[in-house]
Design a protein around this motif. Structure first.
Motif, PDB file in Angstrom:
ATOM      1  N   LEU A   1       0.821  -1.205   0.000  1.00  0.00           N
ATOM      2  CA  LEU A   1       0.000   0.000   0.000  1.00  0.00           C
ATOM      3  C   LEU A   1       0.859   1.262   0.000  1.00  0.00           C
ATOM      4  O   LEU A   1       0.484   2.276  -0.600  1.00  0.00           O
ATOM      5  CB  LEU A   1      -0.938  -0.010   1.208  1.00  0.00           C
ATOM      6  CG  LEU A   1      -2.017  -1.105   1.193  1.00  0.00           C
ATOM      7  CD1 LEU A   1      -2.830  -1.054   2.481  1.00  0.00           C
ATOM      8  CD2 LEU A   1      -2.920  -0.963  -0.020  1.00  0.00           C
TER       9      LEU A   1
ATOM     10  N   ILE B   1      -9.294   1.682  -1.101  1.00  0.00           N
ATOM     11  CA  ILE B   1      -9.025   0.253  -1.073  1.00  0.00           C
ATOM     12  C   ILE B   1     -10.039  -0.410  -0.147  1.00  0.00           C
ATOM     13  O   ILE B   1     -10.126  -0.066   1.032  1.00  0.00           O
ATOM     14  CB  ILE B   1      -7.599  -0.049  -0.568  1.00  0.00           C
ATOM     15  CG1 ILE B   1      -6.562   0.751  -1.359  1.00  0.00           C
ATOM     16  CG2 ILE B   1      -7.320  -1.547  -0.639  1.00  0.00           C
ATOM     17  CD1 ILE B   1      -6.508   0.432  -2.823  1.00  0.00           C
TER      18      ILE B   1
ATOM     19  N   LEU C   1     -11.152  -3.577   1.935  1.00  0.00           N
ATOM     20  CA  LEU C   1     -10.532  -4.744   2.550  1.00  0.00           C
ATOM     21  C   LEU C   1     -11.490  -5.399   3.526  1.00  0.00           C
ATOM     22  O   LEU C   1     -12.417  -4.751   4.043  1.00  0.00           O
ATOM     23  CB  LEU C   1      -9.266  -4.334   3.313  1.00  0.00           C
ATOM     24  CG  LEU C   1      -8.120  -3.714   2.509  1.00  0.00           C
ATOM     25  CD1 LEU C   1      -7.073  -3.130   3.454  1.00  0.00           C
ATOM     26  CD2 LEU C   1      -7.485  -4.751   1.584  1.00  0.00           C
TER      27      LEU C   1
ATOM     28  N   HIS D   1      -4.967  -6.774   7.971  1.00  0.00           N
ATOM     29  CA  HIS D   1      -5.475  -5.527   7.390  1.00  0.00           C
ATOM     30  C   HIS D   1      -5.765  -4.478   8.455  1.00  0.00           C
ATOM     31  O   HIS D   1      -5.685  -3.281   8.186  1.00  0.00           O
ATOM     32  CB  HIS D   1      -6.762  -5.794   6.591  1.00  0.00           C
ATOM     33  CG  HIS D   1      -6.609  -6.747   5.471  1.00  0.00           C
ATOM     34  ND1 HIS D   1      -7.655  -7.486   4.955  1.00  0.00           N
ATOM     35  CD2 HIS D   1      -5.508  -7.103   4.749  1.00  0.00           C
ATOM     36  CE1 HIS D   1      -7.221  -8.246   3.967  1.00  0.00           C
ATOM     37  NE2 HIS D   1      -5.921  -8.043   3.826  1.00  0.00           N
TER      38      HIS D   1
ATOM     39  N   ARG E   1      -2.315   5.156   8.019  1.00  0.00           N
ATOM     40  CA  ARG E   1      -3.510   5.636   7.323  1.00  0.00           C
ATOM     41  C   ARG E   1      -3.540   7.157   7.162  1.00  0.00           C
ATOM     42  O   ARG E   1      -3.992   7.667   6.129  1.00  0.00           O
ATOM     43  CB  ARG E   1      -4.767   5.152   8.048  1.00  0.00           C
ATOM     44  CG  ARG E   1      -4.960   3.654   7.973  1.00  0.00           C
ATOM     45  CD  ARG E   1      -6.267   3.205   8.588  1.00  0.00           C
ATOM     46  NE  ARG E   1      -7.421   3.685   7.820  1.00  0.00           N
ATOM     47  CZ  ARG E   1      -8.683   3.369   8.131  1.00  0.00           C
ATOM     48  NH1 ARG E   1      -8.934   2.614   9.202  1.00  0.00           N
ATOM     49  NH2 ARG E   1      -9.680   3.832   7.398  1.00  0.00           N
TER      50      ARG E   1
ATOM     51  N   LEU F   1      -8.629   3.708   3.094  1.00  0.00           N
ATOM     52  CA  LEU F   1      -9.046   2.332   3.325  1.00  0.00           C
ATOM     53  C   LEU F   1     -10.506   2.301   3.756  1.00  0.00           C
ATOM     54  O   LEU F   1     -10.954   3.135   4.539  1.00  0.00           O
ATOM     55  CB  LEU F   1      -8.186   1.670   4.405  1.00  0.00           C
ATOM     56  CG  LEU F   1      -6.672   1.654   4.187  1.00  0.00           C
ATOM     57  CD1 LEU F   1      -5.993   0.858   5.305  1.00  0.00           C
ATOM     58  CD2 LEU F   1      -6.307   1.087   2.817  1.00  0.00           C
TER      59      LEU F   1
END
Length: 231
Positions: free
Chosen positions: A130, A143, A145, A151, A160, A170
């Motif tokens: 990432l 993304i 997940l 994760h 993040r 995310l």
């Protein structure tokens, strides 16, 4: 009584079991795995509503939406189903030992970022992939997940804010909802369609074939994903 009943069975029975099953409304299909636990309905509905909004923004070109997941191929083979005819010996060569782990991010328009490794895929591996992607973005990217520990690990959470500053975000699916992740479809197609039985014969051949398939995703190999449904 026995003979008439026997004659009736011989006269009325279907010619084959598939025909019999079809006469009962059955279909020949893949038996999918399903988690034993069930998603909380309120949390699930909220997550699906948010994902629906992301899908709409992606379709409008406002952002890029990738679905991420890990899987693996190994020489034990993958045989979801198949037909065998008289005189044929249909099998997948199975050997223990070699396993190739796969990481992939896939979009509905058949774009992908992927990597394979013989090492375990852990939180550090996911973070590094990432991080690499965050430095290549041309616009807002989300993304999707699942809630696997690799994760949601602190190692991921700590990055993040930095990724968000680069427009990489995310989004985590509701628990127990793997059917929402289109990456699962890619892995099934890879193992059950694109890879051939002969590819499992040798470790080098399996690794080459797997990497070749993933490299051709969106080019020679494409998937027509079903439209996202919010219900």
């Amino acid at each position: 009584m026995g003979k008439p009943a026997g004659r009736w069975y011989a006269r009325r029975r279907p010619r084959c079991l598939p025909g019999f099953f079809k006469s009962l409304g059955g279909r020949y299909k893949r038996i999918r795995r399903r988690t034993a636990a069930r998603a909380d309905p309120v949390r699930y509905a909220h997550g699906v509503a948010q994902l629906s909004q992301l899908e709409a923004l992606a379709e409008a070109g406002e952002l890029t939406l990738f679905y991420g997941d890990e899987s693996h191929v190994c020489q034990q083979g993958y045989v979801p189903y198949g037909w065998q005819f008289p005189g044929e010996d249909v099998f997948v060569p199975a050997q223990k030992g070699f396993r190739l782990n796969c990481w992939g991010l896939f979009s509905r328009d058949n774009r992908a970022h992927w990597a394979t490794t013989s090492q375990n895929i852990n939180a550090a591996f996911v973070r590094d992939r990432l991080e690499e992607l965050s430095l290549q973005l041309a616009g807002p990217t989300v993304i999707v997940l699942d809630n696997a520990s690799i994760h949601t690990a602190n190692l991921i959470q700590q990055c993040r804010h930095r990724w968000a500053q680069r427009d990489l975000h995310l989004f985590f699916l509701p628990p127990y909802s793997p059917h929402l992740n289109i990456a699962e479809t890619v892995w099934r197609q890879l193992k059950g369609g694109w890879l051939q039985p002969a590819d499992y014969a040798q470790a080098d051949q399996l690794a080459y074939a797997t990497n070749r398939c993933l490299a051709n995703f969106g080019k020679a190999l494409t998937i027509k994903f079903s439209p996202f449904k919010s219900n």
